[in-house]
Scaffold this active site. Structure first.
Site, PDB file in Angstrom:
ATOM      1  N   GLU A   1       0.746   3.384   0.362  1.00 15.52           N
ATOM      2  CA  GLU A   1       0.739   3.810  -1.039  1.00 15.52           C
ATOM      3  C   GLU A   1      -0.208   5.002  -1.211  1.00 15.52           C
ATOM      4  O   GLU A   1      -1.420   4.846  -1.233  1.00 15.52           O
ATOM      5  CB  GLU A   1       0.295   2.656  -1.932  1.00 15.52           C
ATOM      6  CG  GLU A   1       1.141   1.402  -1.808  1.00 15.52           C
ATOM      7  CD  GLU A   1       0.418   0.179  -2.326  1.00 15.52           C
ATOM      8  OE1 GLU A   1       0.144   0.127  -3.542  1.00 15.52           O
ATOM      9  OE2 GLU A   1       0.095  -0.717  -1.517  1.00 15.52           O
TER      10      GLU A   1
ATOM     11  N   HIS B   1      -2.248  -2.169 -10.947  1.00 16.80           N
ATOM     12  CA  HIS B   1      -0.962  -1.486 -11.085  1.00 16.80           C
ATOM     13  C   HIS B   1      -0.523  -1.257 -12.524  1.00 16.80           C
ATOM     14  O   HIS B   1       0.658  -1.356 -12.861  1.00 16.80           O
ATOM     15  CB  HIS B   1       0.130  -2.210 -10.306  1.00 16.80           C
ATOM     16  CG  HIS B   1      -0.082  -2.218  -8.823  1.00 16.80           C
ATOM     17  ND1 HIS B   1      -0.715  -1.195  -8.157  1.00 16.80           N
ATOM     18  CD2 HIS B   1       0.264  -3.139  -7.875  1.00 16.80           C
ATOM     19  CE1 HIS B   1      -0.755  -1.469  -6.857  1.00 16.80           C
ATOM     20  NE2 HIS B   1      -0.177  -2.640  -6.666  1.00 16.80           N
TER      21      HIS B   1
ATOM     22  N   HIS C   1       5.529   1.619  -4.200  1.00 15.73           N
ATOM     23  CA  HIS C   1       5.071   0.374  -3.566  1.00 15.73           C
ATOM     24  C   HIS C   1       6.145  -0.215  -2.645  1.00 15.73           C
ATOM     25  O   HIS C   1       6.247  -1.449  -2.525  1.00 15.73           O
ATOM     26  CB  HIS C   1       4.691  -0.640  -4.653  1.00 15.73           C
ATOM     27  CG  HIS C   1       3.645  -1.629  -4.241  1.00 15.73           C
ATOM     28  ND1 HIS C   1       3.832  -2.532  -3.232  1.00 15.73           N
ATOM     29  CD2 HIS C   1       2.394  -1.857  -4.711  1.00 15.73           C
ATOM     30  CE1 HIS C   1       2.761  -3.298  -3.099  1.00 15.73           C
ATOM     31  NE2 HIS C   1       1.866  -2.903  -3.993  1.00 15.73           N
TER      32      HIS C   1
ATOM     33  N   ASP D   1      -5.661  -4.277   3.178  1.00 15.65           N
ATOM     34  CA  ASP D   1      -5.347  -3.965   1.782  1.00 15.65           C
ATOM     35  C   ASP D   1      -6.450  -3.020   1.315  1.00 15.65           C
ATOM     36  O   ASP D   1      -7.241  -3.352   0.440  1.00 15.65           O
ATOM     37  CB  ASP D   1      -5.295  -5.236   0.931  1.00 15.65           C
ATOM     38  CG  ASP D   1      -4.735  -4.986  -0.472  1.00 15.65           C
ATOM     39  OD1 ASP D   1      -4.262  -3.856  -0.724  1.00 15.65           O
ATOM     40  OD2 ASP D   1      -4.788  -5.909  -1.303  1.00 15.65           O
TER      41      ASP D   1
ATOM     42  N   ARG E   1      -6.268  -0.775  -8.433  1.00 18.52           N
ATOM     43  CA  ARG E   1      -7.154  -1.584  -9.269  1.00 18.52           C
ATOM     44  C   ARG E   1      -8.129  -0.749 -10.096  1.00 18.52           C
ATOM     45  O   ARG E   1      -8.615   0.291  -9.633  1.00 18.52           O
ATOM     46  CB  ARG E   1      -7.937  -2.567  -8.392  1.00 18.52           C
ATOM     47  CG  ARG E   1      -7.044  -3.600  -7.706  1.00 18.52           C
ATOM     48  CD  ARG E   1      -7.816  -4.454  -6.698  1.00 18.52           C
ATOM     49  NE  ARG E   1      -6.965  -5.532  -6.166  1.00 18.52           N
ATOM     50  CZ  ARG E   1      -6.170  -5.394  -5.102  1.00 18.52           C
ATOM     51  NH1 ARG E   1      -6.122  -4.242  -4.438  1.00 18.52           N
ATOM     52  NH2 ARG E   1      -5.423  -6.411  -4.690  1.00 18.52           N
TER      53      ARG E   1
END
Length: 345
Positions: A312, A106, A176, A248, A81
């Protein structure tokens, strides 16, 4: 060691898509497309020698042309982000696509996972190359991209990134892939056990944008320095977990700058599979698939919330807007290289 190719169908524009499959001496296989450089499958034997495809994905190109969850995706020009979907570089403000509320996620449109690449192969690798043109997605500079997937006889899936730009730009690339060590159709991943070499994570606003603050994991549900099941704390009443719907979060890896090191491990008891993660980058997003609603995946499988987990590797999210974070700015004429390894032991 061998590599094979076969047709994977055509895009909606009629472009032929090829699946490249690398096989090592132990029966491990990885398949990737020249459309989006996406990882389509990863075949790994379990403790009894049974082969399963352990990454989420689709059976056809049409699935990857949409791919709202980024299954297997190559992410760029900036993974994760960017707050307010804008940044300033050399006195110029660049406006990006607001595709995640008021923020950019992304990179933007077209995603790097939604364009064609030129492919070249060796006996155990495939390299996808392309020039991302100046101002594609809103980023300055023609970015020359080479992405190489290598499968070794040590059961390593090695991802090598190499880029060069003719203007100063951002370069924060990642993969991803969603892993499920029980198999892509194995159901939820909350029983997977995870270890992460990180003493802190980047705190965020309610819309998941880091602000520069690093939160110590000690005494919190975010602490994976001792290996534990994702299920242990994922439902904890802890604000960072509540606002993200689970894990996340970007972990601040406890490692030397720029050195390729083991930073994480994930294992699943019923299959006996264990995967190690190596990177030379400063951060890694642990994502527990919280936003998968209902995706029609491979072989009739329907993927839902928490049926895959991502690791990631990355520069910190929003680093371009946070001076205290390591910069992902790539200077004109300089070459960026980075390596991520997923190794099965």
């Amino acid at each position: 060691m061998s590599i094979s190719t076969k047709s994977f169908g055509k895009t909606k524009e009629g472009t032929e898509v090829t699946l490249y499959t690398i096989t090592n001496k132990n029966g491990f296989r990885v398949g990737a497309l020249d459309y989006g450089a996406v990882i389509v499958n990863l075949i790994v034997p379990d403790k009894n020698g049974k082969e399963d495809d352990i990454v989420l994905g689709f059976d056809d190109v049409a699935g990857y042309e949409v791919n709202g969850c980024f299954f297997g995706a190559f992410i760029g020009r900036h993974g994760n982000r960017i707050g307010q979907a804008k940044f300033e570089l050399n006195g110029t403000t660049y406006e990006l696509e607001k595709n995640d509320g008021e923020n950019n996620l992304h990179g933007g449109t077209p995603g790097y996972h939604q364009v064609m690449y030129k492919a070249s192969t060796t006996e155990n690798s495939v390299t996808f190359s392309r020039v991302s043109p100046d101002m594609e997605q809103g980023y300055p500079g023609n970015l020359d991209i080479q992405l190489t997937y290598t499968l070794t006889d040590d059961n390593e899936l090695k991802i090598d990134y190499k880029t060069k730009s003719d203007k100063d730009t951002l370069c924060n690339l990642t993969n991803h892939s969603y892993f499920n060590l029980k198999g892509h159709d194995g159901g939820t991943i909350t029983g997977h056990k995870v270890w992460i070499k990180a003493n802190g994570f980047t705190a965020t606003s309610d819309d998941l944008i880091p602000n520069g603050e690093i939160t110590d994991v000690t005494g919190t549900p975010m602490d994976f320095r001792t290996k534990k099941a994702l299920s242990k704390d994922i439902e904890a009443d802890y604000r960072p977990l509540v606002i993200a719907g689970g894990y996340d979060h970007n972990y601040v890896l406890d490692k030397a700058d720029g050195v390729l090191e083991k930073v994480a491990e994930v294992s699943e008891d019923t299959s006996g599979r264990t995967m190690e993660i190596y990177t030379d980058l400063p951060g890694m997003q642990l994502y527990s698939g919280n936003f998968i609603v209902k995706e029609d995946g491979k072989n009739g499988t329907v993927y839902t919330k928490r049926t895959g987990v991502c690791f990631e590797t990355q520069f910190f999210p929003n680093s371009v807007n946070v001076p205290s974070f390591q910069s992902c700015v790539l200077k004109a004429g300089e070459t960026f290289t980075s390596t991520t390894i997923y190794k099965f032991i």
